[in-house]
Structures are given as C-alpha cells and as structure tokens.
Scaffold this motif. Structure first.
Motif, PDB file in Angstrom:
ATOM      1  N   ALA A 123     -59.612 -29.536 -26.335  1.00 44.30           N
ATOM      2  CA  ALA A 123     -58.942 -29.362 -27.627  1.00 44.30           C
ATOM      3  C   ALA A 123     -58.584 -27.899 -27.811  1.00 44.30           C
ATOM      4  O   ALA A 123     -59.152 -27.194 -28.650  1.00 44.30           O
ATOM      5  N   ALA A 125     -56.484 -25.643 -29.326  1.00 48.11           N
ATOM      6  CA  ALA A 125     -55.531 -25.715 -30.431  1.00 48.11           C
ATOM      7  C   ALA A 125     -54.881 -24.378 -30.778  1.00 48.11           C
ATOM      8  O   ALA A 125     -53.877 -24.348 -31.482  1.00 48.11           O
ATOM      9  N   ARG A 160     -53.511 -29.437 -24.999  1.00 49.21           N
ATOM     10  CA  ARG A 160     -53.303 -29.189 -26.417  1.00 49.21           C
ATOM     11  C   ARG A 160     -53.479 -30.478 -27.224  1.00 49.21           C
ATOM     12  O   ARG A 160     -52.925 -31.520 -26.842  1.00 49.21           O
ATOM     13  N   PRO A 161     -54.195 -30.430 -28.337  1.00 50.86           N
ATOM     14  CA  PRO A 161     -54.406 -31.633 -29.159  1.00 50.86           C
ATOM     15  C   PRO A 161     -53.217 -31.908 -30.075  1.00 50.86           C
ATOM     16  O   PRO A 161     -53.360 -32.123 -31.282  1.00 50.86           O
ATOM     17  N   TRP A 162     -52.015 -31.911 -29.494  1.00 50.86           N
ATOM     18  CA  TRP A 162     -50.804 -32.189 -30.260  1.00 50.86           C
ATOM     19  C   TRP A 162     -50.593 -33.697 -30.367  1.00 50.86           C
ATOM     20  O   TRP A 162     -51.015 -34.448 -29.477  1.00 50.86           O
ATOM     21  N   ASP A 223     -52.283 -41.099 -29.882  1.00 54.83           N
ATOM     22  CA  ASP A 223     -52.145 -39.712 -29.438  1.00 54.83           C
ATOM     23  C   ASP A 223     -53.152 -39.386 -28.343  1.00 54.83           C
ATOM     24  O   ASP A 223     -52.821 -38.767 -27.330  1.00 54.83           O
ATOM     25  N   THR A 224     -54.398 -39.824 -28.543  1.00 58.56           N
ATOM     26  CA  THR A 224     -55.431 -39.581 -27.541  1.00 58.56           C
ATOM     27  C   THR A 224     -55.133 -40.340 -26.255  1.00 58.56           C
ATOM     28  O   THR A 224     -55.306 -39.808 -25.149  1.00 58.56           O
ATOM     29  N   ARG A 227     -52.501 -38.456 -24.296  1.00 51.94           N
ATOM     30  CA  ARG A 227     -53.033 -37.257 -23.630  1.00 51.94           C
ATOM     31  C   ARG A 227     -53.830 -37.627 -22.391  1.00 51.94           C
ATOM     32  O   ARG A 227     -53.711 -36.979 -21.342  1.00 51.94           O
TER      33      ARG A 227
END
Length: 247
Positions: A123, A125, A160-162, A223-224, A227
């Motif tokens: 993560a 960020a 990146r936790p985008w 989202d997860t 990724r």
C-alpha cells in the motif's frame, strides 16, 4: 496464407485481445508467441503493436473519466516514456537486448512471487511525481531496446492502492501511445507489406471482439482483485519473457 497460419493468427489475437481488455497491458506476451510461428519477427512485432493500439482504444473508452481526472499523473509517465523509446532504439547498437530481457524477466518473477502470494497487498500511497517520471522513462527505454515497455510501469503501479480505473488510466494510454510509436517506426522500416496487411485483416477483428470479453471481466473485478491480477500478470510476463529467450 494457409489454414494453419490463419488459426495461429486468430489464436494469438484472441489471447492478446483478452488480456488487453482485462488488464490494459501484456498483449505482446500472450500474442507474440503465436505470431512468431507463422511470421518473421519484424512483421510479428508490427502486427502485435498495431493490434495492441486498436484493441486498447476500447479500454481507453472504459476508463475515459479516470483519465480526464488524472491527466497530470498520466503525463508524468507518458511524456518521459515517449522520450525513452527512441533512446532505447539507439541503445540497441551498444547493449545486449537478450541479456536485458533476462534481467527484466528475473525482476518480474521475483516481484510477482513476492507480492502475488502475500495475504496483504502493498500500500504505497505517497505521491512520487519524480519517480513516476523515472519509471515512465525507463519503460520507454526498455520498450525501444527490448520490446517490454509495459513491464516496469506495471510493477510500479501495482504497488499503489489506486482504484482499478485509475491504475488502468495510466497503463492503457501509456501502452497505446508507446506501441503506436513503435508501430509507426516499424511502418517506416517497411514492416507492413502485403503479408502483414493480410495478417492484420485476420487479427484485428478477432482481437477487438475478444477484448470485449476481457473488458466485461475487468468491470466485475474489485479494486483489490485487479491489483492482485496485475501483480500475477507481472509474474506471467516474467515467465513468458524468460521462456521466449530460452526457447
């Protein structure tokens, strides 16, 4: 063109189109092996670059709102990448592209194994505009020198936790523009002769159609989940590049 050649071209287009629709990167990894069975490397790379651009336009439409909201972020990757491509092409005369691809493959495999099977994803960020530009530039150089422009940026953005749309809003236009530049350079070298145009007539419709299946799957990922998919795709890219060089 024989029926066997048409089959391999269609299979490559389907595999590349699906992964392009799903992740916005990795088209060459999944398509190029099929194309090289029936075409010489110059034509095969020209076709996969062109198909990546045309199928990628659908992905751009899917994340158009995320692109418009994050234009400065995209430019931090894209503009240095465009500068890096011709520099990478120039480096071909002074470096061993095969060794470079081995190094990139090893990085992707280590990265994919380390992060892909952890319970918690990284993560990272904090905003890093300078490093974003460096990564974009390195990706461009790698694309020009070893045809792997998306590998390093994919590793970076998957940290990146985008949201998935923001991640794709970097990768998809980055790949479309750099591969479009690659296709233009190859066209200048005469890669698009009658044989290549015939192959394009087969691959583009198949790739565009199957990319819709990939896009359908992308829309349903969390989202997860996206990724983790991108990290595992880095692992797959590393194994694929290594396999291409060994074989």
């Amino acid at each position: 063109m024989t029926a066997e050649s048409v089959l391999f071209l269609a299979l490559g287009a389907a595999a590349g189109g699906f992964i392009n629709g799903l992740a916005g990167t990795g088209t060459a990894l999944f398509a190029l092996g099929f194309y090289l069975l029936v075409l010489d490397p110059l034509r095969a790379v020209a076709i996969v670059a062109t198909m990546s651009v045309l199928t990628g336009l659908q992905g751009l439409w899917v994340v158009r709102h995320a692109i418009s909201q994050q234009v400065p972020r995209l430019m931090r990757f894209l503009l240095p990448g465009v500068i890096g491509v011709p520099l990478g092409v120039m480096l071909l005369a002074s470096i061993d592209a095969r060794t470079l691809r081995f190094v990139i493959a090893a990085l992707l495999i280590v990265y994919g194994v380390y992060f892909g099977f952890r319970a918690a994803l990284p993560a990272f960020a904090r905003r890093t505009p300078v490093w974003d530009g460096v990564i974009g530039f390195v990706g461009g150089v790698m694309g020009g020198a070893a045809s792997v422009s998306g590998a390093i940026p994919a590793m970076w953005v998957s940290l990146r936790p985008w949201p998935k749309a923001e991640t794709r809003a970097v990768l998809q236009p980055y790949n479309v523009v750099l591969l479009g530049l690659t296709a233009a350079l190859l066209a200048w070298r005469g890669a698009f002769d009658a044989t290549a145009l015939t192959a394009l007539a087969i691959t583009v419709p198949v790739g565009i159609a199957v990319a819709q299946i990939g896009i359908f799957t992308f829309r349903r990922l969390t989202d997860t989940g996206f990724r983790r998919l991108l990290i595992l795709l880095c692992l797959a890219m590393g194994v694929g590049i290594l396999g291409q060089e060994v074989l």
